[in-house]
Enzyme design. Sequence first.
Site, PDB file in Angstrom:
ATOM      1  N   CYS A  80      85.079  12.046 -90.092  1.00  0.00           N
ATOM      2  CA  CYS A  80      84.605  12.776 -89.022  1.00  0.00           C
ATOM      3  C   CYS A  80      85.355  13.870 -88.613  1.00  0.00           C
ATOM      4  O   CYS A  80      85.125  15.048 -88.481  1.00  0.00           O
ATOM      5  CB  CYS A  80      83.820  12.278 -87.924  1.00  0.00           C
ATOM      6  SG  CYS A  80      85.034  11.057 -87.067  1.00  0.00           S
ATOM      7  N   HIS A 134      84.473   9.208 -82.655  1.00  0.00           N
ATOM      8  CA  HIS A 134      83.726   9.981 -83.712  1.00  0.00           C
ATOM      9  C   HIS A 134      83.750  11.244 -83.193  1.00  0.00           C
ATOM     10  O   HIS A 134      83.832  11.421 -81.766  1.00  0.00           O
ATOM     11  CB  HIS A 134      82.274   9.405 -83.873  1.00  0.00           C
ATOM     12  CG  HIS A 134      81.359   9.979 -84.937  1.00  0.00           C
ATOM     13  ND1 HIS A 134      81.832   9.784 -86.284  1.00  0.00           N
ATOM     14  CD2 HIS A 134      80.432  10.907 -84.778  1.00  0.00           C
ATOM     15  CE1 HIS A 134      81.250  10.619 -86.702  1.00  0.00           C
ATOM     16  NE2 HIS A 134      80.049  11.093 -85.994  1.00  0.00           N
ATOM     17  N   HIS A 150      78.102  16.923 -88.359  1.00  0.00           N
ATOM     18  CA  HIS A 150      79.509  15.802 -88.305  1.00  0.00           C
ATOM     19  C   HIS A 150      79.344  15.224 -89.739  1.00  0.00           C
ATOM     20  O   HIS A 150      78.511  15.484 -90.545  1.00  0.00           O
ATOM     21  CB  HIS A 150      79.301  15.156 -87.243  1.00  0.00           C
ATOM     22  CG  HIS A 150      78.019  14.028 -87.370  1.00  0.00           C
ATOM     23  ND1 HIS A 150      78.367  12.748 -87.234  1.00  0.00           N
ATOM     24  CD2 HIS A 150      76.750  14.367 -87.318  1.00  0.00           C
ATOM     25  CE1 HIS A 150      76.904  12.271 -87.149  1.00  0.00           C
ATOM     26  NE2 HIS A 150      76.090  13.444 -87.386  1.00  0.00           N
TER      27      HIS A 150
END
Length: 184
Positions: A80, A134, A150
């Site tokens: 990510c 994340h 993402h």
Amino acid sequence: MTKKMLLAVFCTVSFGIVKAQSVPTALNSVPTVTEADVSTVTPIPFYEQLPLVKEVISFAKEHLYTRYRSGGTNTRGFDCSGFTRFCFNHFGLLLPHSSAAQGNVGEAINQEQAQPGDLILFKGHSSKGSHIGHVGLITEVIGDQIKFIHSAWNGGVRYDYLHADYYKRRFMGVRRVAHMLAEN
């Protein structure tokens, strides 16, 4: 409306009225701004003020479906933060390669003020955790719906929405870093 928006509208309308008048004393007069004047002016969203933001988002979209790769930072596979770092680095803004570290870059923004080009941050796999694990890049905001791109471990580079239960439970915040593009 916010004070800033009203001030921007007032200045825009005032400038237009002053420019339209040819009398030299017009600069000394203050025009009246009516509610109708305010309602006809559409404010320009933040992300449209910076052409590079559109380019970053467009560049990110070119990498849709690239596979997930732990620690990945290139087109052979992204994690990510490697993905967001790759996208911004292409335009001269170097982000750290850690979602937690990216959570400290730029300016914290309220969810209601989120714009395309902002980073969106989440807890890791556990919704009970308290650490950023994340990160994604906001691509679209329509009303209270936030769409982001993402690199997810279960699908690679893809789109998701903040209103999905999985992400809603893990949401940690939004960071504005795009303004730093203009500074580079």
